[in-house]
Design an enzyme around this catalytic site. Structure first.
Site, PDB file in Angstrom:
ATOM      1  N   GLY A 195       0.822  -1.209   0.000  1.00  0.00           N
ATOM      2  CA  GLY A 195       0.000   0.000   0.000  1.00  0.00           C
ATOM      3  C   GLY A 195       0.853   1.255   0.000  1.00  0.00           C
ATOM      4  O   GLY A 195       0.519   2.261  -0.646  1.00  0.00           O
ATOM      5  N   THR A 196       1.951   1.213   0.721  1.00  0.00           N
ATOM      6  CA  THR A 196       2.838   2.370   0.796  1.00  0.00           C
ATOM      7  C   THR A 196       3.361   2.724  -0.592  1.00  0.00           C
ATOM      8  O   THR A 196       3.326   3.889  -1.010  1.00  0.00           O
ATOM      9  CB  THR A 196       4.013   2.069   1.753  1.00  0.00           C
ATOM     10  N   ASN A 221      -7.263   4.414   9.309  1.00  0.00           N
ATOM     11  CA  ASN A 221      -6.850   3.143   9.907  1.00  0.00           C
ATOM     12  C   ASN A 221      -6.897   3.170  11.430  1.00  0.00           C
ATOM     13  O   ASN A 221      -7.006   2.134  12.063  1.00  0.00           O
ATOM     14  CB  ASN A 221      -5.454   2.743   9.416  1.00  0.00           C
ATOM     15  N   HIS A 236      -2.267  -7.397   2.577  1.00  0.00           N
ATOM     16  CA  HIS A 236      -2.277  -7.941   3.940  1.00  0.00           C
ATOM     17  C   HIS A 236      -3.353  -7.337   4.828  1.00  0.00           C
ATOM     18  O   HIS A 236      -3.540  -7.772   5.959  1.00  0.00           O
ATOM     19  CB  HIS A 236      -0.888  -7.854   4.590  1.00  0.00           C
ATOM     20  N   THR A 296       9.889  -8.137 -11.811  1.00  0.00           N
ATOM     21  CA  THR A 296       9.192  -9.395 -12.073  1.00  0.00           C
ATOM     22  C   THR A 296       8.037  -9.558 -11.093  1.00  0.00           C
ATOM     23  O   THR A 296       8.196  -9.325  -9.896  1.00  0.00           O
ATOM     24  CB  THR A 296      10.180 -10.580 -11.960  1.00  0.00           C
ATOM     25  N   GLN A 353      -7.959   0.388   3.892  1.00  0.00           N
ATOM     26  CA  GLN A 353      -8.738  -0.186   5.000  1.00  0.00           C
ATOM     27  C   GLN A 353     -10.138  -0.654   4.602  1.00  0.00           C
ATOM     28  O   GLN A 353     -10.871  -1.154   5.455  1.00  0.00           O
ATOM     29  CB  GLN A 353      -8.846   0.836   6.145  1.00  0.00           C
ATOM     30  N   CYS A 384       2.537   1.222  12.647  1.00  0.00           N
ATOM     31  CA  CYS A 384       3.722   1.857  12.059  1.00  0.00           C
ATOM     32  C   CYS A 384       4.325   2.892  12.994  1.00  0.00           C
ATOM     33  O   CYS A 384       5.443   3.328  12.796  1.00  0.00           O
ATOM     34  CB  CYS A 384       3.352   2.508  10.739  1.00  0.00           C
TER      35      CYS A 384
HETATM   36  C1  LIG Z   1      -1.618  -0.480   6.217  1.00  0.00           C
HETATM   37  C2  LIG Z   1      -1.949   0.775   5.522  1.00  0.00           C
HETATM   38  C3  LIG Z   1      -1.123   1.297   4.511  1.00  0.00           C
HETATM   39  C4  LIG Z   1       0.197   0.671   4.151  1.00  0.00           C
HETATM   40  O1  LIG Z   1       0.072  -0.546   3.502  1.00  0.00           O
HETATM   41  P1  LIG Z   1       1.381  -1.491   3.440  1.00  0.00           P
HETATM   42  O2  LIG Z   1       1.007  -2.567   2.486  1.00  0.00           O
HETATM   43  O3  LIG Z   1       1.608  -1.973   4.827  1.00  0.00           O
HETATM   44  O4  LIG Z   1       2.487  -0.637   2.927  1.00  0.00           O
HETATM   45  C5  LIG Z   1      -1.515   2.464   3.880  1.00  0.00           C
HETATM   46  N1  LIG Z   1      -2.651   3.081   4.212  1.00  0.00           N
HETATM   47  C6  LIG Z   1      -3.480   2.617   5.164  1.00  0.00           C
HETATM   48  C7  LIG Z   1      -4.734   3.355   5.468  1.00  0.00           C
HETATM   49  C8  LIG Z   1      -3.155   1.454   5.860  1.00  0.00           C
HETATM   50  O5  LIG Z   1      -3.960   1.006   6.821  1.00  0.00           O
END
Ligand SMILES: *Cc1c(COP(=O)(O)O)cnc(C)c1O
Length: 416
Positions: free
Chosen positions: A75-76, A154, A204, A240, A182, A328
């Site tokens: 997500g990051t 989150n 995840h 890849t 989320q 985090c």
């Molecule tokens: C967990 C989260 C992320 C980051 O996702 P990752 O796959 O851990 O990098 C970004 N935004 C929100 C709102 C999240 O809860």
């Protein structure tokens, strides 16, 4: 979790258990179908087929076309890529708008952009966590390259009105990205109804493994790659493909769709039972953030006069996993930037605990939590120097402490 004792896991906004159904489709990709999907021989085409099949499934989860999906590592990365693409697309535009309550993916990237000479507006929120769209209106400038606003917070679960924000950005001709990490399995997602140009998800957070994500990029929306390399993902993301995790992500997307009703019905009822029960059983406890609109699985509660870190330690001993702030930022002593932006006093922010549920939770777990948590808070309050009932603080009465606390809150929020 692998402990022999039953663990009650209330930290699903930090990460979720990988679903057995996901592991089932993922393992054969590691064991047998390990080829590179870009190779020219038959088995590679077969593997590429598995990737495209997963792409169709994640696209279906969000109402997108498969070609609008770019697989990323997390997500990051998706959030970083969306903002970086907009800045690259319009090099003369050096202004970015986001909010003060985003995931650290956006907060830290925004700070980095400032160091690189961009201007970043972090929109403030009200005490209930909501956004003032008038402020967004005032913040948009001719040199605004992109607006990036999360859909669901989150930490508090508070939802922002994404369709309105997207429509407003479109009327101003400014690209709009939303971090929807989320929301899968908790809210119905339809990118056409949302009206966003780009949208981030992370595997995840929906029972797929860590290390896989996606960025939806609206068809015909100009996108510049962030990870530059091979021509994978139609030239939008080099590297890849993580085939096993992409395949697992596809299965998790199907499960999220199937479980939407359970999350909005049963899981919401469990969350409400836990939240209402704690608010009733534990004095001087408040909910952080608006009751609605909110994710059905999240409850963030402030237990005055105690430190969340101490609560989490005792909860852990009782076999209950929860969190303070986001995973985090755990480990730093600063109170949550989200709760601080909502104007909570430092004491109240430091005494806040997030409970985030999922499809895996049961009513029996909620009952156990409701038995275990109130005595834990009472025990900590009995030894807390902040506590009006502490033996060393005989002269304090609870009312005086409450008034003092309100004054501290008022000072922190800049009110009279
Ligand atoms: C967990 C989260 C992320 C980051 O996702 P990752 O796959 O851990 O990098 C970004 N935004 C929100 C709102 C999240 O809860």
């Amino acid at each position: 979790m692998s402990e022999s004792r039953h663990t009650i896991y209330f930290d699903n906004n930090a990460t979720t258990r990988v679903a057995p159904e996901v592991i089932e489709v993922l393992l054969p990709m590691l064991e047998r179908h390990w080829g590179n999907p870009s190779s020219a021989y038959g088995i590679a085409r077969e593997i590429a087929g598995h990737v495209e099949n997963a792409r169709e499934k994640v696209a279906a989860l969000i109402g997108a076309e498969p070609r609008e999906i770019v697989f990323t590592s997390c997500g990051t990365e998706s959030n970083n890529a969306a903002i970086a693409s907009a800045l690259r697309a319009a090099p003369e535009k050096r202004h970015v708008i986001t909010t003060a309550v985003e995931h650290s993916a956006n907060i830290a990237f925004g700070r980095e952009l400032e160091r690189r000479g961009c201007e970043v507006t972090f929109l403030p929120v009200s005490p209930d966590g909501s956004l003032d769209l008038g402020l967004l209106d005032q913040s948009i400038r001719p040199d605004t390259a992109i607006v990036s606003v999360m859909w669901a917070n989150n930490e508090t679960g508070v939802l922002f009105p994404i369709p309105e924000i997207a429509a407003f950005c479109r009327s101003k001709g400014v690209p709009f990205h939303t971090d929807a990490v989320q929301t899968p399995g908790k809210l119905k997602i339809d990118v056409k109804e949302l009206g966003c140009d780009m949208l981030s998800l992370s595997g995840h957070k929906l029972h797929a493994p860590k290390g896989i994500g996606l960025l939806y990029v609206r068809r015909r929306f100009k996108f510049h790659p962030y990870v530059i390399g091979g021509h994978q993902e139609r030239g939008r993301r080099g590297g890849t493909e993580n085939v096993p995790y992409i395949v697992g992500f596809g299965r998790a997307a199907e499960l999220a769709l199937e479980r939407l009703d359970d999350e909005q019905g049963r899981v919401r009822a469990l969350r409400d039972k836990l939240e209402d029960g704690l608010l009733k059983a534990v004095p001087h406890t408040t909910r952080n953030g608006a009751k609605e609109p909110r994710l059905p699985n999240t409850s963030n509660l402030a237990f005055d006069f105690v430190e969340a870190e101490a609560i989490l330690m005792l909860l852990d001993r009782a076999g209950i996993c929860a969190s303070s702030g986001s995973a985090c930022t755990t480990g730093s002593l600063d109170p949550s930037h989200v709760l601080t932006a909502m104007g909570l006093s430092p004491m109240r922010a430091r005494g806040s605990v997030r409970f985030s549920l999922s499809h895996d939770n049961t009513e029996a777990e909620i009952d156990t939590a409701l038995e275990q948590i109130p005595p834990i808070i009472a025990k900590l309050r009995a030894i807390s120097p902040l506590n009006p009932g502490h033996p060393d603080n005989e002269n304090y009465d609870i009312e005086a402490a409450r008034v003092r606390h309100e004054e501290e809150t008022a000072r922190a929020t800049g009110a009279e």
